[in-house]
Scaffold this motif. Structure first.
Motif, short mmCIF file in Angstrom:
data_model
loop_
_atom_site.label_atom_id
_atom_site.label_comp_id
_atom_site.label_asym_id
_atom_site.label_seq_id
_atom_site.Cartn_x
_atom_site.Cartn_y
_atom_site.Cartn_z
N PHE A 30 0.84 -1.18 0.00
CA PHE A 30 0.00 0.00 0.00
C PHE A 30 0.88 1.24 0.00
N GLY A 31 0.68 2.09 -0.96
CA GLY A 31 1.44 3.32 -1.06
C GLY A 31 0.58 4.44 -1.59
N ILE A 32 1.21 5.46 -2.11
CA ILE A 32 0.48 6.63 -2.60
C ILE A 32 -0.45 6.25 -3.75
N ARG A 33 -0.01 5.35 -4.61
CA ARG A 33 -0.86 4.94 -5.74
C ARG A 33 -2.16 4.30 -5.27
N GLU A 34 -2.12 3.66 -4.13
CA GLU A 34 -3.31 2.99 -3.60
C GLU A 34 -4.16 3.93 -2.74
N GLY A 35 -3.73 5.18 -2.58
CA GLY A 35 -4.52 6.15 -1.84
C GLY A 35 -3.97 6.57 -0.50
N LEU A 36 -2.84 5.98 -0.09
CA LEU A 36 -2.22 6.39 1.17
C LEU A 36 -1.65 7.79 0.99
N PRO A 37 -1.86 8.72 1.93
CA PRO A 37 -1.41 10.09 1.74
C PRO A 37 0.11 10.26 1.77
N SER A 38 0.82 9.32 2.39
CA SER A 38 2.27 9.35 2.45
C SER A 38 2.76 7.94 2.69
N GLU A 39 3.95 7.63 2.21
CA GLU A 39 4.54 6.32 2.47
C GLU A 39 5.42 6.33 3.72
N VAL A 40 5.43 7.43 4.44
CA VAL A 40 6.08 7.48 5.75
C VAL A 40 5.00 7.17 6.79
N VAL A 41 4.97 5.92 7.24
CA VAL A 41 3.95 5.43 8.17
C VAL A 41 4.52 5.44 9.58
N ASN A 42 3.81 6.10 10.51
CA ASN A 42 4.30 6.24 11.87
C ASN A 42 3.56 5.37 12.89
N ASP A 43 2.33 4.98 12.57
CA ASP A 43 1.56 4.15 13.50
C ASP A 43 0.42 3.49 12.75
N VAL A 44 -0.02 2.33 13.23
CA VAL A 44 -1.18 1.64 12.69
C VAL A 44 -2.02 1.13 13.86
N ALA A 45 -3.34 1.06 13.67
CA ALA A 45 -4.23 0.56 14.72
C ALA A 45 -5.51 0.05 14.09
N LEU A 46 -6.15 -0.93 14.75
CA LEU A 46 -7.45 -1.42 14.34
C LEU A 46 -8.53 -0.78 15.19
N GLY A 47 -9.59 -0.29 14.54
CA GLY A 47 -10.71 0.28 15.25
C GLY A 47 -11.66 -0.78 15.76
N PRO A 48 -12.64 -0.41 16.60
CA PRO A 48 -13.60 -1.38 17.12
C PRO A 48 -14.39 -2.08 16.02
N ASP A 49 -14.51 -1.44 14.86
CA ASP A 49 -15.23 -2.02 13.73
C ASP A 49 -14.34 -2.85 12.82
N GLY A 50 -13.07 -3.01 13.18
CA GLY A 50 -12.15 -3.82 12.40
C GLY A 50 -11.46 -3.08 11.27
N LEU A 51 -11.74 -1.79 11.10
CA LEU A 51 -11.09 -1.02 10.05
C LEU A 51 -9.68 -0.61 10.49
N LEU A 52 -8.79 -0.51 9.53
CA LEU A 52 -7.39 -0.19 9.79
C LEU A 52 -7.15 1.31 9.69
N TRP A 53 -6.53 1.88 10.72
CA TRP A 53 -6.17 3.30 10.74
C TRP A 53 -4.66 3.42 10.61
N VAL A 54 -4.23 4.36 9.78
CA VAL A 54 -2.81 4.52 9.47
C VAL A 54 -2.42 5.99 9.69
N ALA A 55 -1.44 6.22 10.56
CA ALA A 55 -0.91 7.56 10.80
C ALA A 55 0.31 7.78 9.91
N THR A 56 0.29 8.81 9.09
CA THR A 56 1.38 9.07 8.15
C THR A 56 1.85 10.51 8.25
N ASP A 57 2.92 10.80 7.53
CA ASP A 57 3.43 12.17 7.48
C ASP A 57 2.58 13.08 6.60
N GLY A 58 1.58 12.50 5.91
CA GLY A 58 0.73 13.30 5.05
C GLY A 58 -0.72 13.33 5.45
N GLY A 59 -1.05 12.74 6.58
CA GLY A 59 -2.43 12.74 7.04
C GLY A 59 -2.80 11.43 7.70
#
Length: 268
Positions: A30-59
């Motif tokens: 998964f990168g910018i082509r796939e819709g990630l705002p930045s390829e600098v990933v600082n954190d990841v977490a799963l929400g209560p609904d099972g969706l994946l949250w990604v903290a990046t340098d671009g949003g």
């Protein structure tokens, strides 16, 4: 918390930890082509609904299995995040707590609006963890560890000391376990850390000081300790809540390989 730059590399680390041959794995990048705002990933977490949250340098990005929804900072819109540089994310029911370079924010998933938490320091957030009571523990790069109670909008600096000196330096990572919060203390320029257990009642570092041969990782908020024997170079991971241990392959340089761990279920 620092994690590898690409989500694909996070999956690679999980494969290494399980000892599964890498050639048998199938990875999706998964990168910018796939819709990630930045390829600098600082954190990841799963929400209560099972969706994946990604903290990046671009949003902040949320992945639903099909694509990414992105939240970012817009200077002319006060309802957006205070910064697009996101270093920590802690999803909860109906909201997401977001650690940015400009401090802590709350994203309301019902309205899509972001609210900056003015009671907390306006500096870079390194990690966020919630305990069983819903209290937030927020670690900063240069402002120490803070406790935040959302219902009261109450912020308190945890006044513990490192080696007898009041500590307001860098909190590298946080995790919650068995009524306590674990914190890895370091410096802005030094990745090494002293891991301690924080007593949430006394707001002090309790009797556990594991030393610089240990590192603290987080798996969905739970504490995972990584220990490397300085004499043999062998490493293992301990899940404190499950009493589970993984012994790593001698070929794995754990100090370089592991930044974050995320399992979708305890059986995986």
């Amino acid at each position: 918390m620092c994690v590898p730059r690409l989500l694909m590399r996070i999956l690679l680390l999980l494969a290494v930890a399980f000892g599964t041959p890498l050639q048998a794995q199938v990875f999706e990048r998964f990168g910018i082509r796939e819709g990630l705002p930045s390829e600098v990933v600082n954190d990841v977490a799963l929400g209560p609904d099972g969706l994946l949250w990604v903290a990046t340098d671009g949003g902040l990005a949320r992945y639903d299995g099909h694509g990414f929804t992105v939240w970012s900072h817009h200077p002319d819109d006060l309802s957006t995040l205070p910064s697009s540089r996101i270093f920590a994310v802690a999803p909860a029911a109906g909201e997401v707590w977001v650690g940015t370079v400009e401090g802590l924010a709350r994203l309301d998933l019902r309205t899509g609006a972001s609210h900056h938490i003015g009671a907390m320091p306006t500096s870079r957030v390194e990690d966020i963890v919630a305990d069983a009571d819903g209290t937030l523990w927020v670690g900063y790069r240069g402002a120490g560890l803070w406790r935040y109670r959302p219902a009261r909008d109450e912020a308190t600096l945890v006044p513990f000391a490192r080696d007898g000196v009041p500590y307001r330096g860098r909190i590298i990572s946080l995790a919650a376990h068995d009524g306590a919060v674990w914190a890895a203390l370091g410096t802005a320029s030094d990745q090494s850390a002293v891991v301690c257990r924080v007593d949430p009642v006394r707001l002090a570092c309790a009797d556990t000081h594991l030393g610089e041969d240990w590192r603290l990782l987080e798996d969905a908020g739970q504490a995972v300790l990584l220990h490397t024997d300085p004499d043999t170079g062998s490493s293992h991971l301990d899940w404190l809540n499950a009493g589970e241990r993984w012994v790593l392959s001698p070929s794995v340089n754990a100090e370089e390989a592991f930044r974050s761990i995320l399992r979708t279920s305890p059986d995986q």
